[in-house]
Design a protein around this motif. Sequence first.
Motif, mmCIF file in Angstrom:
data_model
loop_
_atom_site.group_PDB
_atom_site.id
_atom_site.type_symbol
_atom_site.label_atom_id
_atom_site.label_comp_id
_atom_site.label_asym_id
_atom_site.label_seq_id
_atom_site.Cartn_x
_atom_site.Cartn_y
_atom_site.Cartn_z
ATOM 1 N N GLY A 153 0.816 -1.215 0.000
ATOM 2 C CA GLY A 153 0.000 0.000 0.000
ATOM 3 C C GLY A 153 0.843 1.255 0.000
ATOM 4 O O GLY A 153 0.523 2.237 -0.683
ATOM 5 N N ILE A 154 1.930 1.243 0.760
ATOM 6 C CA ILE A 154 2.817 2.405 0.815
ATOM 7 C C ILE A 154 3.488 2.632 -0.536
ATOM 8 O O ILE A 154 3.585 3.766 -1.016
ATOM 9 C CB ILE A 154 3.860 2.217 1.927
ATOM 10 N N VAL A 155 3.927 1.543 -1.179
ATOM 11 C CA VAL A 155 4.564 1.669 -2.494
ATOM 12 C C VAL A 155 3.567 2.204 -3.517
ATOM 13 O O VAL A 155 3.891 3.104 -4.314
ATOM 14 C CB VAL A 155 5.132 0.312 -2.945
ATOM 15 N N LEU A 156 2.342 1.668 -3.514
ATOM 16 C CA LEU A 156 1.326 2.136 -4.461
ATOM 17 C C LEU A 156 0.999 3.603 -4.215
ATOM 18 O O LEU A 156 0.915 4.399 -5.164
ATOM 19 C CB LEU A 156 0.062 1.284 -4.327
ATOM 20 N N ALA A 157 0.826 3.979 -2.949
ATOM 21 C CA ALA A 157 0.524 5.373 -2.628
ATOM 22 C C ALA A 157 1.655 6.288 -3.057
ATOM 23 O O ALA A 157 1.425 7.370 -3.622
ATOM 24 C CB ALA A 157 0.260 5.520 -1.130
ATOM 25 N N GLY A 158 2.883 5.863 -2.789
ATOM 26 C CA GLY A 158 4.027 6.674 -3.197
ATOM 27 C C GLY A 158 4.093 6.847 -4.706
ATOM 28 O O GLY A 158 4.412 7.932 -5.203
ATOM 29 N N GLY A 159 3.776 5.786 -5.450
ATOM 30 C CA GLY A 159 3.769 5.897 -6.905
ATOM 31 C C GLY A 159 2.704 6.851 -7.405
ATOM 32 O O GLY A 159 2.960 7.675 -8.301
ATOM 33 N N LEU A 160 1.499 6.777 -6.825
ATOM 34 C CA LEU A 160 0.429 7.685 -7.244
ATOM 35 C C LEU A 160 0.753 9.135 -6.888
ATOM 36 O O LEU A 160 0.464 10.058 -7.668
ATOM 37 C CB LEU A 160 -0.885 7.266 -6.584
ATOM 38 N N THR A 161 1.358 9.338 -5.718
ATOM 39 C CA THR A 161 1.733 10.693 -5.329
ATOM 40 C C THR A 161 2.808 11.240 -6.264
ATOM 41 O O THR A 161 2.758 12.417 -6.658
ATOM 42 C CB THR A 161 2.233 10.701 -3.874
ATOM 43 N N MET A 162 3.760 10.390 -6.636
ATOM 44 C CA MET A 162 4.801 10.841 -7.567
ATOM 45 C C MET A 162 4.187 11.233 -8.907
ATOM 46 O O MET A 162 4.553 12.258 -9.500
ATOM 47 C CB MET A 162 5.827 9.726 -7.765
ATOM 48 N N VAL A 163 3.235 10.434 -9.377
ATOM 49 C CA VAL A 163 2.555 10.761 -10.637
ATOM 50 C C VAL A 163 1.833 12.098 -10.517
ATOM 51 O O VAL A 163 1.878 12.940 -11.427
ATOM 52 C CB VAL A 163 1.581 9.638 -11.028
ATOM 53 N N SER A 164 1.154 12.320 -9.384
ATOM 54 C CA SER A 164 0.413 13.573 -9.215
ATOM 55 C C SER A 164 1.351 14.765 -9.161
ATOM 56 O O SER A 164 1.036 15.844 -9.699
ATOM 57 C CB SER A 164 -0.439 13.509 -7.947
ATOM 58 N N TYR A 165 2.512 14.604 -8.550
ATOM 59 C CA TYR A 165 3.469 15.714 -8.511
ATOM 60 C C TYR A 165 4.055 15.992 -9.899
ATOM 61 O O TYR A 165 4.202 17.152 -10.293
ATOM 62 C CB TYR A 165 4.596 15.404 -7.518
ATOM 63 N N VAL A 166 4.387 14.945 -10.634
ATOM 64 C CA VAL A 166 4.893 15.151 -11.995
ATOM 65 C C VAL A 166 3.816 15.813 -12.847
ATOM 66 O O VAL A 166 4.094 16.741 -13.624
ATOM 67 C CB VAL A 166 5.345 13.816 -12.614
ATOM 68 N N ASN A 167 2.564 15.361 -12.679
ATOM 69 C CA ASN A 167 1.471 15.926 -13.468
ATOM 70 C C ASN A 167 1.218 17.387 -13.127
ATOM 71 O O ASN A 167 0.663 18.136 -13.933
ATOM 72 C CB ASN A 167 0.198 15.120 -13.236
ATOM 73 N N ALA A 168 1.626 17.819 -11.932
ATOM 74 C CA ALA A 168 1.470 19.229 -11.565
ATOM 75 C C ALA A 168 2.353 20.128 -12.419
ATOM 76 O O ALA A 168 2.067 21.318 -12.585
ATOM 77 C CB ALA A 168 1.800 19.434 -10.093
ATOM 78 N N TYR A 169 3.421 19.565 -12.971
ATOM 79 C CA TYR A 169 4.349 20.343 -13.793
ATOM 80 C C TYR A 169 4.217 20.010 -15.284
ATOM 81 O O TYR A 169 4.269 20.896 -16.129
ATOM 82 C CB TYR A 169 5.785 20.086 -13.341
ATOM 83 N N VAL A 170 4.059 18.736 -15.589
ATOM 84 C CA VAL A 170 3.935 18.288 -16.974
ATOM 85 C C VAL A 170 2.722 17.375 -17.066
ATOM 86 O O VAL A 170 2.669 16.359 -16.357
ATOM 87 C CB VAL A 170 5.193 17.523 -17.436
ATOM 88 N N PRO A 171 1.722 17.706 -17.891
ATOM 89 C CA PRO A 171 0.519 16.867 -17.961
ATOM 90 C C PRO A 171 0.827 15.486 -18.531
ATOM 91 O O PRO A 171 1.168 15.352 -19.713
ATOM 92 C CB PRO A 171 -0.419 17.660 -18.879
ATOM 93 N N ILE A 172 0.737 14.465 -17.703
ATOM 94 C CA ILE A 172 1.030 13.103 -18.144
ATOM 95 C C ILE A 172 -0.175 12.183 -17.992
ATOM 96 O O ILE A 172 -0.160 11.060 -18.502
ATOM 97 C CB ILE A 172 2.222 12.507 -17.355
ATOM 98 N N LEU A 173 -1.215 12.645 -17.297
ATOM 99 C CA LEU A 173 -2.394 11.804 -17.129
ATOM 100 C C LEU A 173 -3.213 11.776 -18.418
ATOM 101 O O LEU A 173 -3.339 12.795 -19.108
ATOM 102 C CB LEU A 173 -3.255 12.322 -15.977
ATOM 103 N N PRO A 174 -3.780 10.627 -18.754
ATOM 104 C CA PRO A 174 -4.537 10.505 -20.017
ATOM 105 C C PRO A 174 -5.951 11.064 -19.898
ATOM 106 O O PRO A 174 -6.934 10.368 -20.113
ATOM 107 C CB PRO A 174 -4.543 8.989 -20.242
ATOM 108 N N VAL A 175 -6.054 12.345 -19.554
ATOM 109 C CA VAL A 175 -7.357 13.014 -19.465
ATOM 110 C C VAL A 175 -7.267 14.323 -20.236
ATOM 111 O O VAL A 175 -6.184 14.913 -20.362
ATOM 112 C CB VAL A 175 -7.764 13.283 -18.000
ATOM 113 N N SER A 176 -8.392 14.773 -20.731
ATOM 114 C CA SER A 176 -8.417 16.041 -21.455
ATOM 115 C C SER A 176 -8.197 17.194 -20.485
ATOM 116 O O SER A 176 -8.443 17.071 -19.281
ATOM 117 C CB SER A 176 -9.750 16.211 -22.183
ATOM 118 N N ALA A 177 -7.742 18.312 -20.999
ATOM 119 C CA ALA A 177 -7.438 19.466 -20.152
ATOM 120 C C ALA A 177 -8.642 19.914 -19.318
ATOM 121 O O ALA A 177 -8.481 20.205 -18.126
ATOM 122 C CB ALA A 177 -6.918 20.622 -21.010
ATOM 123 N N PRO A 178 -9.867 19.982 -19.871
ATOM 124 C CA PRO A 178 -10.993 20.404 -19.041
ATOM 125 C C PRO A 178 -11.280 19.450 -17.873
ATOM 126 O O PRO A 178 -11.892 19.850 -16.891
ATOM 127 C CB PRO A 178 -12.172 20.435 -20.027
#
Length: 527
Positions: free
Chosen positions: A356-381
Amino acid sequence: MTKAATDYRRAQGRGNAQSQTRLSEGLSADWLWLAVTLVAGVVRLVVAASTPLFPDEMYYWDWSRHLAPGYFDHPPMIAWLVWLGTMVAGPTPLGVRLFAVLAGVVAVCFVCLTARRLGGTRAANVAAIVFAVVPMSAAGLVLATPDAPTLAAAAATLYAVVCALQAPERSVESLRWWCAGGLALGLAFCSKITAALLPAGVLVGLLLRRDLRGRLAEPGPYIATCIAMAVFLPMIAWNIQHDWISFRFQIQHGLGGASGSIVRRELDLIGGQLGIVTPILFAMCGVAVVRALRSSQSGPAAVLAAVATLVFCFFFYSATRRRVEPNWPALAYVPAVALLAAYAGTRSWNRWLFAGIVLAGGLTMVSYVNAYVPILPVSAPRDPVARSHGWDELAVAVERVHRPRRSLSSYRTHVAGNRYQEATALAFHLPGHPQTFSLNLASRANQYDLWPSFRESAQPGDALLLVVDDVGGSSPTVETLAPHFSRATRGELVHLTRNGALVKNLRIWVLDGWRGTWPQDEVRSRP
């Protein structure tokens, strides 16, 4: 099985045992929880300083320019924290978020101290690691919202309650901790009205346990309640003067009727919780809470479990009435994570905790990267981060229209949005941070309704520079206002974008020659 294979399995078993021993020794280091909490706080501070503000954060910044004992949407704590931060770092993302991030560090420290009381140093270290990596912390303890001070005050309250319950009955030590808990609870009330669930949960926990009911005969809980209400009294007095507007808004906001499927709202609530803490840690928190409720060993743990259960039950009920945002039940994770960390599980339990800690850490890392560079597969709106982008570009476009008009001495040009999001973003990003207005025509009421409005501040002949959603052609808001001005001019279309992707379109309108009249009040929605 061959002898070589048998020897290999034995060697692997010894290696796993040694790894488990090293892990246990590492989690027993008394300094680890504080180090993890401080490092995580520094990371959040960096993110806070280097990412743009969201409209709600700028809304609270505008509150901080009008300090008061209360506000339309929430109690005053977030406004005071933003004010302190801007005194240190100016009206910048860092200034607005500084003390919210620090409040998050305080919250985690008290959760760790509570876990340490229940399960020793290892529990404190686990609590620190969990809070460092869960996605809920990645945003909730970075943004300048009421959640951060609420969690800090709630964590301090529950720590004081645990200490009071672990002290001898009717002792001076117990009374001191109850008083400290009352002070912290008052600060929680001053942060978010839903903090009222804390004392309700504590009361339920005390009533559920026969060995704890005698605590209700002590003066401590009642003195704590009086202290909390004394701290909260200015907010109550402010609401009396404003027709209980904060309480009415929160009741309507959380419990007002809504159309749509109840089942879908409940599933959305559960899905939101799985997203902010991960499915693994959410399930493990649930197991730890149920275990604490059933156990006869630790009364303080049962009280924490009662608080977590009551908070979750309240928001599951709220979801039968309206959609519940994922962060609303965050209060429940203060006691739940402390119980999770103190749970002395089996080797299988520890493996799941690690996963659970590893999964949470991975999701948090993705969210931080996405805060600077959009990497999530969702439209801007649909990208939550995109809601913070483009507001500075809007202010630049508005300033191009506003600057030449400021030299005209015959009348003034006022700046407004129809919603608080546009109004407060313009106030924050325009040069000199001018006063702006939110007209709220056919839009929900908010704090701008309690401040001087355009019609109270302007003189006949003045102009209004208005920003509204672009719906193609004319604007319903402009059509409502046009009869009250001599001329309405359609201005520039501004595209709010993130990395070139369109988030939304806004239109600038210039309304000249105010006639001194205004649309009827019934076009405005009320809480």
